[in-house]
Enzyme design. Structure first.
Site, PDB file in Angstrom:
ATOM      1  N   ASN A  37      26.659  48.287  63.995  1.00  0.00           N
ATOM      2  CA  ASN A  37      27.798  48.398  62.668  1.00  0.00           C
ATOM      3  C   ASN A  37      28.347  47.492  62.670  1.00  0.00           C
ATOM      4  O   ASN A  37      29.310  46.758  61.555  1.00  0.00           O
ATOM      5  CB  ASN A  37      28.344  49.625  62.143  1.00  0.00           C
ATOM      6  CG  ASN A  37      29.822  50.045  62.959  1.00  0.00           C
ATOM      7  OD1 ASN A  37      29.780  49.492  63.382  1.00  0.00           O
ATOM      8  ND2 ASN A  37      30.139  51.529  62.716  1.00  0.00           N
ATOM      9  N   SER A  91      30.926  51.474  70.342  1.00  0.00           N
ATOM     10  CA  SER A  91      32.664  52.087  70.535  1.00  0.00           C
ATOM     11  C   SER A  91      33.708  51.082  70.399  1.00  0.00           C
ATOM     12  O   SER A  91      33.435  50.297  71.345  1.00  0.00           O
ATOM     13  CB  SER A  91      32.851  52.937  71.993  1.00  0.00           C
ATOM     14  OG  SER A  91      34.030  53.907  71.555  1.00  0.00           O
ATOM     15  N   TYR A 161      40.407  57.605  71.928  1.00  0.00           N
ATOM     16  CA  TYR A 161      39.491  57.586  73.176  1.00  0.00           C
ATOM     17  C   TYR A 161      38.992  58.221  73.775  1.00  0.00           C
ATOM     18  O   TYR A 161      38.150  58.142  74.307  1.00  0.00           O
ATOM     19  CB  TYR A 161      40.023  55.823  73.366  1.00  0.00           C
ATOM     20  CG  TYR A 161      39.222  54.782  73.927  1.00  0.00           C
ATOM     21  CD1 TYR A 161      37.765  54.713  73.476  1.00  0.00           C
ATOM     22  CD2 TYR A 161      39.582  54.879  75.628  1.00  0.00           C
ATOM     23  CE1 TYR A 161      37.327  53.409  74.264  1.00  0.00           C
ATOM     24  CE2 TYR A 161      38.475  53.858  76.132  1.00  0.00           C
ATOM     25  CZ  TYR A 161      37.338  53.820  75.696  1.00  0.00           C
ATOM     26  OH  TYR A 161      36.251  53.099  76.490  1.00  0.00           O
ATOM     27  N   THR A 191      35.912  44.901  82.635  1.00  0.00           N
ATOM     28  CA  THR A 191      35.501  44.935  82.606  1.00  0.00           C
ATOM     29  C   THR A 191      35.648  42.906  81.908  1.00  0.00           C
ATOM     30  O   THR A 191      36.356  43.356  80.913  1.00  0.00           O
ATOM     31  CB  THR A 191      34.327  45.312  82.074  1.00  0.00           C
ATOM     32  OG1 THR A 191      33.925  46.120  82.860  1.00  0.00           O
ATOM     33  CG2 THR A 191      33.118  44.110  82.352  1.00  0.00           C
ATOM     34  N   ARG A 202      42.553  43.002  74.551  1.00  0.00           N
ATOM     35  CA  ARG A 202      42.634  42.849  76.173  1.00  0.00           C
ATOM     36  C   ARG A 202      43.569  42.226  76.705  1.00  0.00           C
ATOM     37  O   ARG A 202      42.870  41.066  76.699  1.00  0.00           O
ATOM     38  CB  ARG A 202      41.279  43.598  77.050  1.00  0.00           C
ATOM     39  CG  ARG A 202      41.437  45.841  76.248  1.00  0.00           C
ATOM     40  CD  ARG A 202      40.004  45.788  76.470  1.00  0.00           C
ATOM     41  NE  ARG A 202      38.489  45.440  75.449  1.00  0.00           N
ATOM     42  CZ  ARG A 202      37.602  45.572  76.107  1.00  0.00           C
ATOM     43  NH1 ARG A 202      37.161  47.089  76.800  1.00  0.00           N
ATOM     44  NH2 ARG A 202      36.157  45.474  75.468  1.00  0.00           N
TER      45      ARG A 202
HETATM   46  N1  UDP Z   1      48.356  43.769  78.790  1.00  0.00           N
HETATM   47  C1  UDP Z   1      49.919  42.791  78.914  1.00  0.00           C
HETATM   48  N2  UDP Z   1      49.051  42.165  78.070  1.00  0.00           N
HETATM   49  C2  UDP Z   1      48.007  41.735  76.647  1.00  0.00           C
HETATM   50  C3  UDP Z   1      47.139  42.987  76.800  1.00  0.00           C
HETATM   51  C4  UDP Z   1      47.857  44.023  77.556  1.00  0.00           C
HETATM   52  O1  UDP Z   1      50.002  43.038  79.383  1.00  0.00           O
HETATM   53  O2  UDP Z   1      48.544  41.259  75.896  1.00  0.00           O
HETATM   54  C5  UDP Z   1      48.624  44.837  79.042  1.00  0.00           C
HETATM   55  C6  UDP Z   1      48.455  46.698  78.775  1.00  0.00           C
HETATM   56  O3  UDP Z   1      49.411  47.092  78.462  1.00  0.00           O
HETATM   57  C7  UDP Z   1      48.020  47.458  79.988  1.00  0.00           C
HETATM   58  C8  UDP Z   1      46.959  46.540  80.875  1.00  0.00           C
HETATM   59  O4  UDP Z   1      47.484  44.746  80.325  1.00  0.00           O
HETATM   60  O5  UDP Z   1      48.954  48.005  80.948  1.00  0.00           O
HETATM   61  C9  UDP Z   1      45.582  46.421  80.843  1.00  0.00           C
HETATM   62  O6  UDP Z   1      45.703  46.586  79.447  1.00  0.00           O
HETATM   63  P1  UDP Z   1      44.443  46.261  78.130  1.00  0.00           P
HETATM   64  O7  UDP Z   1      44.806  46.403  76.922  1.00  0.00           O
HETATM   65  O8  UDP Z   1      43.225  44.962  78.923  1.00  0.00           O
HETATM   66  O9  UDP Z   1      43.136  47.299  78.819  1.00  0.00           O
HETATM   67  P2  UDP Z   1      43.272  49.109  78.974  1.00  0.00           P
HETATM   68  O10 UDP Z   1      43.452  49.305  80.581  1.00  0.00           O
HETATM   69  O11 UDP Z   1      45.236  49.783  79.076  1.00  0.00           O
HETATM   70  O12 UDP Z   1      42.783  49.771  78.244  1.00  0.00           O
END
Ligand code: UDP
Length: 328
Positions: A37, A91, A161, A191, A202
């Site tokens: 979507n 998702s 989630y 990943t 991410r």
């Molecule tokens: N994080 C960060 N800076 C960013 C994005 C994420 O320091 O710009 C940290 C976030 O707080 C987490 C880790 O990196 O501890 C991985 O975050 P991500 O969103 O990639 O995935 P998650 O494993 O948390 O779902």
């Protein structure tokens, strides 16, 4: 037999992982149906798949929580009779996007999965559900084995989630139990790789985009929390090996090499050496897991799978791709 069939259906097929599943199946001669979507996936991934120049691809724009009959009837004749797998990968997957689309995230992993299971049963196909390391929550053990039951907050910002994925696992398990089916699920750890949405949020894509723009790099908390990053090609190989197996129980698929977020900053800086980027520190998000690393003994022993691409190589490949993308 299902494993000699030549059609796969991928929900979220224009997303990051979905597009790689689609690409590898198309290259192996499958007929591929992507249902998406476009809530978090990109038209550029759809264009990429279309550019492979194949008549074996159909992209359906639809929400998989709605009835599938509205589009299934118009698929090319004979494809569904040949359906081997339904990969349920639709998702939102990044914390900012699943929090933005919190209810949608809950429905796609529950109602959407239920639709995928019923649809697959109709054609004798096997579902592979994209579960996640998030079902372990803020884990109290490391590395995480599949037997670890998790430490998850039902009421926090990540619960839409985490708990939806946990319910998805229970739904698939119970469906197999009561209907004597053989659907499966993989627990996907962090990943990265080409075709991640640059606006995904991410950490790897954020850091690469920020570095290309000259910084600063945003660090949540003090950067001592850990993650273990798997290059997408390794992950897809693991998922396809699992799909071709008869396993129904979840298997961790991820790279066990663990990095702190500050360690990831250093890996990114090596790619841009001699540049050193400013660090911009932000509050540590609620319920953000402190430590995450997969125990992949089950994947190694049951699937003979393990990742091959070291972080430095994977980051360099991802950066090469990102440099070809428009960044706003
Ligand atoms: N994080 C960060 N800076 C960013 C994005 C994420 O320091 O710009 C940290 C976030 O707080 C987490 C880790 O990196 O501890 C991985 O975050 P991500 O969103 O990639 O995935 P998650 O494993 O948390 O779902």
């Amino acid at each position: 037999m299902a494993n000699q069939r030549k059609t796969v259906l991928i929900t979220g097929g224009c997303g990051f992982l979905g597009s790689h599943l689609a690409e590898t199946h198309l290259k192996d001669g499958y007929q591929v149906i992507c249902v998406d979507n476009f809530s978090t996936s990109t038209q550029s991934n759809a264009s990429f798949l279309n550019s492979l120049g194949t008549d074996k691809l159909v992209i359906v724009e639809a929400d998989v929580i709605e009835p599938w009959s509205t589009w299934a009837d118009s698929l090319p004749e004979g494809w569904l009779e040949d359906l081997s797998h339904v990969y349920h990968f639709a998702s939102p997957a990044s914390p900012p996007l699943y929090q933005l689309l919190a209810l949608e995230t809950m429905w796609v992993n529950t109602i959407g999965l239920s639709n995928a299971l019923s649809f697959a049963d109709k054609f004798g196909a096997r579902v592979v559900f994209a579960s996640t390391s998030e079902i372990y929550g803020d884990a109290e053990v490391s590395p995480q084995t599949e037997d670890y039951k998790g430490n998850v907050n039902t009421l926090g910002p990540r619960s839409c989630y985490d708990e939806a994925k946990r319910f998805g696992e229970s739904l698939l398990f119970t469906h197999n139990w009561k209907k004597n089916t053989k659907h499966g699920m993989v627990r996907i750890f962090n990943t990265y790789g080409p075709r991640m949405n640059p606006a995904d949020g991410r950490v790897v894509i954020n850091f690469l985009v920020q570095a290309l723009q000259g910084g600063p790099l945003t660090i949540y908390g003090d950067g001592s929390q850990t993650r273990s990053f798997c290059y997408v090609d390794d992950l897809i190989r693991g998922i396809r090996t699992y799909a071709a197996s008869k396993f129904c129980e979840p298997i961790n698929i991820g790279n066990p090499s663990e990095f702190t977020i500050l360690g990831l900053v250093q890996e990114v800086e090596k790619l841009f050496a001699p540049a050193v980027f400013e660090r911009s520190f932000h509050p540590f998000p609620q319920d953000d897991p402190r430590q995450r690393r997969p125990d992949i003994t089950r994947a190694r022993t049951q699937l003979s799978w393990e990742p091959r691409v070291p972080l430095a190589d994977g980051l360099s490949r991802m950066l090469d791709w990102l440099k070809t993308q428009p960044l706003s």
